[in-house]
Enzyme design. Sequence first.
Site, PDB file in Angstrom:
ATOM      1  CG  ASP A 148      -0.135   0.146   2.523  1.00 39.55           C
ATOM      2  OD1 ASP A 148      -0.049   1.270   3.066  1.00 39.55           O
ATOM      3  OD2 ASP A 148       0.416  -0.862   2.999  1.00 39.55           O
ATOM      4  CB  SER A 149       0.993   4.224   0.705  1.00 35.52           C
ATOM      5  OG  SER A 149       1.355   5.583   0.664  1.00 35.52           O
TER       6      SER A 149
END
Length: 314
Positions: A148-149
Amino acid sequence: MSWQNALACWIVRRRLRPETAKPEISVERARAYTSKRVWTPKVPRGWRLTPRYEPGDAPLRGEWLEADPPQQTTILYLHGGGYYFCSPRSHRTIVFALATRARARVFSLDYRLAPEHRFPAALDDAVAAYRQLRADGVPAQSLVVAGDSAGGGLALATLLALRDAGDALPACGLLFSPWTDLASTGASIRTNDGRDPMFFGASLGRAARLYLGDADATNPYASPLYGRFDGLPPLLIQVGDTEVLLDDSTRIAEKARAAGVAVDFGIWPKVPHGFQLCAPFMPEANRALEHAARFIQRTTAPSPVHRLPETSSV
């Protein structure tokens, strides 16, 4: 929009977004805030969590989540945090939820962080962890690389590096609100500035400098948007429509499809960045992770079907 989603947006807008308006990043403050505020969920019943943080545990330094009987699928998870904070512990909510839904064991990697360890340290750690899993006997077709991210961008960069080196590629990649363009050229950096509950757009450039140092922001192993996508495995991408990082996902989806890669792309309305971390509290996060689990099961099947849906808003 669920009330849980509205509450999550209110919390991050009030507590996290003001930090991104400051002209300088305090690495120590970010790490301290995360270590004090992180909610650590209970290990799911029937599963076991095995931390591996001794010096000799590298390249598989981090945390295993496993259950009996042994799962056929293994996920290598790369946490977000701008490459300079957060950890496997801070991301247990998403790891636990993804593992139980996909019935897959997960290794959450504790890769080295900037500014003590700048690019390409995180990438080197991710590639080394993947190769160790393969050396330990995990078939490539049962492996998934997810993040994620910043971890989503790192997951995609890992796929590029493995392909370029001639390694057998995993069954698929999962990218949750991935940070793929450290040069910050996406239009949503400006158009969603003010709409994003978590970030001001200018904060991304400051975080990029922490990680890159003197490295080129368009190096595809740091910013995979600038790489070639031919030969990559199927990708699942999820992002919120108000995120400043929206274009970091839309452009990846477009480039990957143009290169012949199967892409399952979902744009979720009015959710905060990294909303999957809000499982099991937020219904939107639960639905997103259930969809991701089905994607994993489909692509890791003995004869996976790579016909995946087109871009959609959820």
